[in-house]
Enzyme design. Structure first.
Site, PDB file in Angstrom:
ATOM      1  N   GLN A  17      38.611  36.035  38.228  1.00  0.00           N
ATOM      2  CA  GLN A  17      37.728  35.303  39.139  1.00  0.00           C
ATOM      3  C   GLN A  17      36.249  35.546  38.872  1.00  0.00           C
ATOM      4  O   GLN A  17      35.431  34.633  38.999  1.00  0.00           O
ATOM      5  CB  GLN A  17      38.028  35.702  40.581  1.00  0.00           C
ATOM      6  CG  GLN A  17      39.368  35.202  41.058  1.00  0.00           C
ATOM      7  CD  GLN A  17      39.636  35.656  42.471  1.00  0.00           C
ATOM      8  OE1 GLN A  17      38.830  35.424  43.360  1.00  0.00           O
ATOM      9  NE2 GLN A  17      40.753  36.315  42.678  1.00  0.00           N
ATOM     10  N   ILE A  18      35.893  36.781  38.527  1.00  0.00           N
ATOM     11  CA  ILE A  18      34.465  37.036  38.276  1.00  0.00           C
ATOM     12  C   ILE A  18      34.033  36.284  37.019  1.00  0.00           C
ATOM     13  O   ILE A  18      32.973  35.656  36.991  1.00  0.00           O
ATOM     14  CB  ILE A  18      34.179  38.548  38.151  1.00  0.00           C
ATOM     15  CG1 ILE A  18      34.514  39.257  39.469  1.00  0.00           C
ATOM     16  CG2 ILE A  18      32.715  38.783  37.799  1.00  0.00           C
ATOM     17  CD1 ILE A  18      34.307  40.764  39.427  1.00  0.00           C
ATOM     18  N   GLY A  92      40.276  45.121  34.590  1.00  0.00           N
ATOM     19  CA  GLY A  92      40.775  46.437  34.968  1.00  0.00           C
ATOM     20  C   GLY A  92      42.051  46.279  35.757  1.00  0.00           C
ATOM     21  O   GLY A  92      42.503  45.164  36.017  1.00  0.00           O
ATOM     22  N   ARG A 101      44.513  56.916  44.804  1.00  0.00           N
ATOM     23  CA  ARG A 101      43.267  56.763  44.066  1.00  0.00           C
ATOM     24  C   ARG A 101      43.389  57.340  42.656  1.00  0.00           C
ATOM     25  O   ARG A 101      42.899  56.769  41.687  1.00  0.00           O
ATOM     26  CB  ARG A 101      42.143  57.457  44.850  1.00  0.00           C
ATOM     27  CG  ARG A 101      40.774  57.246  44.264  1.00  0.00           C
ATOM     28  CD  ARG A 101      39.715  57.135  45.348  1.00  0.00           C
ATOM     29  NE  ARG A 101      38.402  57.426  44.801  1.00  0.00           N
ATOM     30  CZ  ARG A 101      37.883  58.641  44.749  1.00  0.00           C
ATOM     31  NH1 ARG A 101      38.557  59.669  45.221  1.00  0.00           N
ATOM     32  NH2 ARG A 101      36.688  58.819  44.235  1.00  0.00           N
ATOM     33  N   ASN A 134      36.448  48.657  38.230  1.00  0.00           N
ATOM     34  CA  ASN A 134      36.374  49.925  38.964  1.00  0.00           C
ATOM     35  C   ASN A 134      37.427  50.922  38.511  1.00  0.00           C
ATOM     36  O   ASN A 134      38.461  50.525  38.020  1.00  0.00           O
ATOM     37  CB  ASN A 134      36.540  49.647  40.459  1.00  0.00           C
ATOM     38  CG  ASN A 134      35.243  49.140  41.038  1.00  0.00           C
ATOM     39  OD1 ASN A 134      34.190  49.665  40.729  1.00  0.00           O
ATOM     40  ND2 ASN A 134      35.322  48.096  41.853  1.00  0.00           N
ATOM     41  N   ASP A 162      25.524  46.058  44.836  1.00  0.00           N
ATOM     42  CA  ASP A 162      25.155  46.857  46.013  1.00  0.00           C
ATOM     43  C   ASP A 162      23.653  46.729  46.276  1.00  0.00           C
ATOM     44  O   ASP A 162      23.214  46.565  47.417  1.00  0.00           O
ATOM     45  CB  ASP A 162      25.514  48.329  45.775  1.00  0.00           C
ATOM     46  CG  ASP A 162      26.984  48.510  45.417  1.00  0.00           C
ATOM     47  OD1 ASP A 162      27.835  47.939  46.125  1.00  0.00           O
ATOM     48  OD2 ASP A 162      27.280  49.194  44.425  1.00  0.00           O
ATOM     49  N   ARG A 165      22.831  43.287  47.653  1.00  0.00           N
ATOM     50  CA  ARG A 165      23.265  43.195  49.053  1.00  0.00           C
ATOM     51  C   ARG A 165      22.241  43.862  49.961  1.00  0.00           C
ATOM     52  O   ARG A 165      21.900  43.346  51.028  1.00  0.00           O
ATOM     53  CB  ARG A 165      24.625  43.882  49.221  1.00  0.00           C
ATOM     54  CG  ARG A 165      25.780  43.091  48.649  1.00  0.00           C
ATOM     55  CD  ARG A 165      27.038  43.956  48.523  1.00  0.00           C
ATOM     56  NE  ARG A 165      28.190  43.132  48.171  1.00  0.00           N
ATOM     57  CZ  ARG A 165      29.341  43.623  47.715  1.00  0.00           C
ATOM     58  NH1 ARG A 165      29.497  44.936  47.560  1.00  0.00           N
ATOM     59  NH2 ARG A 165      30.339  42.814  47.425  1.00  0.00           N
ATOM     60  N   HIS A 220      29.748  53.928  42.663  1.00  0.00           N
ATOM     61  CA  HIS A 220      30.012  52.599  43.218  1.00  0.00           C
ATOM     62  C   HIS A 220      31.266  52.714  44.077  1.00  0.00           C
ATOM     63  O   HIS A 220      32.365  52.340  43.681  1.00  0.00           O
ATOM     64  CB  HIS A 220      30.203  51.589  42.096  1.00  0.00           C
ATOM     65  CG  HIS A 220      30.556  50.223  42.598  1.00  0.00           C
ATOM     66  ND1 HIS A 220      29.721  49.499  43.402  1.00  0.00           N
ATOM     67  CD2 HIS A 220      31.661  49.468  42.429  1.00  0.00           C
ATOM     68  CE1 HIS A 220      30.292  48.348  43.701  1.00  0.00           C
ATOM     69  NE2 HIS A 220      31.474  48.307  43.126  1.00  0.00           N
TER      70      HIS A 220
END
Lengths: 439, 439
Positions: A17-18, A92, A101, A134, A162, A165, A220
């Site tokens: 999508q990006i 990713g 995580r 990420n 970031d 924003r 991030h």
């Protein structure tokens, strides 16, 4: 022959999508400049080969022939990275529900190892890299360690989303306060974007050239540090500290418990830092899709400031529609190697810092920035998280000794800082610094 | 005050995929020009209100402040259409599996009736409209009949995506043939986009300025007529008929059974017309998502050629990266009211024609185009389909008498054509015309 001078650009996650939002920006000359022909290589994994082919069809159908010299849509890393001068790593392993995580970091470490090896083997020695996948800063560590021939200063990760924003929220709040003060309140609008059509006042709205001193430091992740302590707005012909423009000063502070304001519906208004940290989740919650449009926009800004823009943002105080005039070098948040940073962050990490883009691929740490008490404290926590992630990566890659800071960092910052202090020390020494106007 | 001069633009289906690709183009000044401030109103239905809010967040996060004067994200038609000067109608009812064509047309007729009423009630009297939601030409009939104050010449629908797909395929094939002829065969690439990096020849690749005479006539459906009979390429300093450049002449013809070619894998290569007609389905099949990127790109082209561009496409023969030079007025495929057309299509329909964009919102039928035998025949079939759709719409809206061509069409074309012949007659009279160089 045009092909000889075309910039070789690889985009991984090319069917994602990006990429779908980024490709038109690249193909219209909005990333590398209208004069730069681009040879675009879209890479994705075999299960996405069909989708990638669909994207290639749409690129042909969009007649992007002015900028695009050629397009390769491939699942072959060698073809994608051969001679690459810019690598945009979007691909990713996404976090799945219930995933730990550590698992996420391990999965992505494996991908980044491959990408690093491909860079090392096929790319130009001066390839510039931005990692978006990420965990972006930690992915950079893996990437850099497997691409030792690529200068560490060439490897970056995206913290610009970031940053943008934060800029957007600050401008919105400043314009709201200025409009209220001058008695011209704009119509409230969904999503908080101000409606220029409302209100009767004649005050000029602040734009991107009218704000400086913004930095999002650290990882991030939710530990990021959206630090507004040095922010100034260009109001009435001079640079004015943010707290003199935005009356709800607690909104600006990093300690979220200091802030208490309620909107017209009685709902608590998030403090700036909390709102920046939660923005990705808020967009995801609203759209049920991630923020691809604004991510692509931030990538375009990151790359064009770093690689193209000749240190000339629009001069402050001009109407937003006026052409850009020469000004101070662009200072933005960028995830870069910590080697040689003047802010006390340990070597061997990648971390978001205030960075001065000098154009043509050069950058230096923006040494004018001071870490105030709370920001320094929060940054030390974020750096601790980065160190934990680095340890997880070492673990996931079987303690691969190559994932270590190089003995003699090649990527020292431009700041004339002697011995690099530890963060704790710097945080103490530099606390309570006042924002300086030459930021 | 900037707000006074900002262009008021409404986008329906504002939370949808095409809007998501189109908004950055509008917000970066690529649709209405970099100097035109835009007040953007995004409209969607209440179930999409959250998603719309997410889009508004991303617009703020993208710092589109140079062009965007304000953004309204709303589910309220009055707010969205109030004073609108441009309306981009993306929102419609999508075809669901098992749905009859008549049902689809009826559902969308209801939506377009509302949009027409909103235009009539709230929009600027000179509002320019492009309908993208399908069935686009028939939606225009409903819209126009419920917005009688809006000049019919201001209402258009998108056939530019079909047009651009055809241009892209023609350029690809021409470049392939020219490269083969000069012995410099480019690398084959997925999706058919040529790789400028391959091959050793020095022949300049043809770009968008090096092709003319393209038109996709008729309905925006499988009955569309991608007519290449007048196409010419600018090769070796002069305009050359397509059939002299593309050796597989049958590939260019409209009768698909005339074409037989097989690619390296032994698979049949589709003829041009078949490939253009099937392109949307091919992209959908590959991406599992519709062609939002290329649709947004086509909308940007449709609107900027119509409303902004001062008749100056790039001069042919220039390197693709060279700046545009003054040239002939832009001729593109555009769905417009058939009133006064010189091609014999009956009045009272909307249909894709070759249209000369004169800039600033003016257009005229490109009367230089001739309908050759096969194109005329196929167009008559497509027009028959448009008439059937019109009948279905009348039926769905309960035989609403207002869905009729106005007694005295306001939107007569610019061509100095006297009595409008019937299509059948025109097709006979005009057949076998030769392409003329002043197209």
């Amino acid at each position: 022959m045009a092909a000889k001078t075309a910039l070789q650009v690889v985009v991984t996650g090319g069917a994602g999508q990006i990429a779908y939002s980024l490709i038109p920006l690249i193909a219209r000359g909005l990333v590398f400049g209208a004069e730069t022909r681009v040879n675009l290589r879209l890479l994705d994994i075999p299960p996405s080969a069909m989708a990638l082919e669909g994207v290639a069809m749409e690129i042909q159908d969009s007649l992007f022939l002015t900028v695009l010299d050629g397009v390769i849509a491939t699942t072959d890393e060698a073809k994608a990275f051969e001679g690459a001068q810019v690598a945009i790593l979007l691909g990713g392993f996404p976090r799945r529900p219930g995933m730990e995580r550590g698992d996420l970091i391990g999965k992505n470490a494996g991908i980044m190892k491959r990408m690093g090896e491909a860079l090392e083997r096929y790319a130009s020695r001066n390839c510039k890299v931005v990692v978006v996948a990420n965990p972006a800063p930690t992915n950079c560590i893996v990437l850099a360690s497997h691409a030792p021939s690529i200068p560490r200063k060439n490897i970056s990760c995206l913290s610009r989303l970031d940053h943008d924003r934060m800029v957007g929220m600050l401008l919105h709040e400043a314009n709201r306060c200025l409009a209220e003060a001058s008695g011209s309140v704009g119509n409230g609008t969904l999503g908080g974007v101000s409606d220029g059509g409302g209100g009767g006042g004649s005050r000029r709205r602040l734009g991107q050239a009218d704000i400086r001193g913004v930095c999002v430091w650290g990882n991030h992740s939710n530990s990021q540090v959206p630090d507004a302590s040095a922010v100034e707005f260009f109001v009435d012909g001079r640079w004015t500290p943010a707290a003199s423009v935005i009356r709800d000063a607690a909104w600006l502070t990093l300690s979220s418990n200091a802030h208490e304001r309620f909107d017209a519906d009685g709902e608590a208004v998030l403090g700036l830092a909390e709102a920046v940290r939660g923005r990705g989740a808020a967009v995801l919650g609203a759209r049920k899709l991630s923020s691809a449009m604004s991510a692509a926009n931030a990538i375009a800004g990151h790359l064009s400031d770093w690689l193209v823009r000749p240190s000339a943002p629009a001069a402050p105080g001009l109407s937003a529609a006026a052409p850009a005039a020469p000004g101070a070098p662009q200072i933005v948040s960028m995830g870069v190697a910590s080697d040689g940073n003047p802010f006390g962050v340990p070597e061997g990490l990648f971390c978001s810092f205030p960075v001065r883009c000098l154009g043509d691929g050069e950058w230096s740490f923006a040494e004018g920035f001071l870490l105030k008490e709370e920001a320094g404290h929060q940054l030390s926590l974020s750096v601790q998280e980065l160190q934990e992630e680095k340890a997880m990566v070492l673990d996931a890659l079987g303690g691969d000794a190559s994932v270590q800071p190089p003995p003699s960092p090649r990527g020292g910052g431009g700041a004339a800082v002697g011995a690099v202090a530890t963060l704790a020390k710097a945080s103490g020494v530099r606390s309570n610094g006042t924002p300086i106007s030459s930021l």
